[in-house]
Each structure stands twice: as C-alpha cells, then as structure tokens.
Scaffold this motif. Sequence first.
Motif, short mmCIF file in Angstrom:
data_model
loop_
_atom_site.label_atom_id
_atom_site.label_comp_id
_atom_site.label_asym_id
_atom_site.label_seq_id
_atom_site.Cartn_x
_atom_site.Cartn_y
_atom_site.Cartn_z
N ALA A 125 45.02 88.64 -0.50
CA ALA A 125 45.16 88.15 -1.87
C ALA A 125 45.83 86.79 -1.95
N THR A 126 46.66 86.44 -0.97
CA THR A 126 47.37 85.16 -1.01
C THR A 126 46.54 83.99 -0.51
N ARG A 127 45.39 84.24 0.07
CA ARG A 127 44.58 83.16 0.67
C ARG A 127 43.62 82.56 -0.37
N THR A 128 44.14 81.93 -1.39
CA THR A 128 43.32 81.43 -2.49
C THR A 128 42.35 80.34 -2.04
N ASP A 129 42.73 79.51 -1.09
CA ASP A 129 41.80 78.49 -0.57
C ASP A 129 40.60 79.17 0.08
N ALA A 130 40.84 80.22 0.83
CA ALA A 130 39.75 80.96 1.48
C ALA A 130 38.84 81.59 0.41
N HIS A 131 39.42 82.09 -0.66
CA HIS A 131 38.62 82.71 -1.72
C HIS A 131 37.64 81.70 -2.31
N ARG A 132 38.13 80.49 -2.59
CA ARG A 132 37.25 79.44 -3.12
C ARG A 132 36.14 79.10 -2.12
N PHE A 133 36.50 79.05 -0.84
CA PHE A 133 35.53 78.77 0.22
C PHE A 133 34.42 79.82 0.22
#
Length: 150
Positions: A125-133
């Motif tokens: 849940a903390t990997r917001t950059d990965a989520h956008r990717f």
Amino acid sequence: MGELDIRPAVAGDVPAIVAMLADDPLGAQRESPDDLTPYLHALKRVSSDPNQHLVVAVRDGRVVGTLQLTIIPGLSRMGATRSIIEAVRIHADERGSGLGTQLIEWAVDESRRHDCQLVQLTSDATRTDAHRFYERLGFQASHVGFKRQL
C-alpha cells in the motif's frame, strides 16, 4: 545501453537479486543480504516448480532487474488459469529506463503463452509510485488484500 536479456535466475544471481530486494525501506526491514542460505534454498524450490518463473534482466553482464511469475490453474472463472507477478525490482541505476515496462511485458507475454486469462499482482500500500506505474501499464486496482504472518 546494451541489449537486455531476460532469463531464468540461477544461484550466481542470488546476491544481486537479494540486494535489489533489500534496496528500499520495506525490503531493508525484511531481507538479509548477509546470509544468502535461505535465498539459495528458496531458489532451488522455485526452480523445481514448473509453475514458478523467477527471472532476471541482465544488461552488459549485470543483473539489473528481477520478478517472479506464478502460474495458477484454477476452477473459478470457468476453470481459468491466472498468473501472479511478484517481487518486481529494478536496480536503482536503471529506474526510469523502461526496464520495468519490459519486465512486466515479458510477464504478460509469458502468461499468454501459458494460456492465462488473467494476470494480477499485488503491491504494498505504501508503494504509490509503483501503483501509478502498474496503472499506466493497464492494471486496475480491484481488490483489497490481506496477509497473515505464520
């Protein structure tokens, strides 16, 4: 940049893989690059399972990325086979180079070769950059995940 080779991981790749797994705040808490014994044992287990594909991306003789793809035959969705992408890591020197996209595209193509009808992944849940990717690559946030430590 040199040509990229995506291939199955071997024991000699383990130090580089573990270093990438440990190279962020979350990984630094749960990985131990000082003792590779459990990782080497895990690689043997993964390598002996035909539904597991632990791969590395190699450029100019150096491991610069990794991921694990798991193929899961199932009964739901009318007997659909699905795949799960996990442990995606890109070496800090390669981030932003398109390597992550190439690795994910490899996993999607490999999933198709295994007749998967669905490819999924989880991301902390903390990997917001990965989520956008992942969203840029066509993945949709669709579930809430739960974990239980054993």
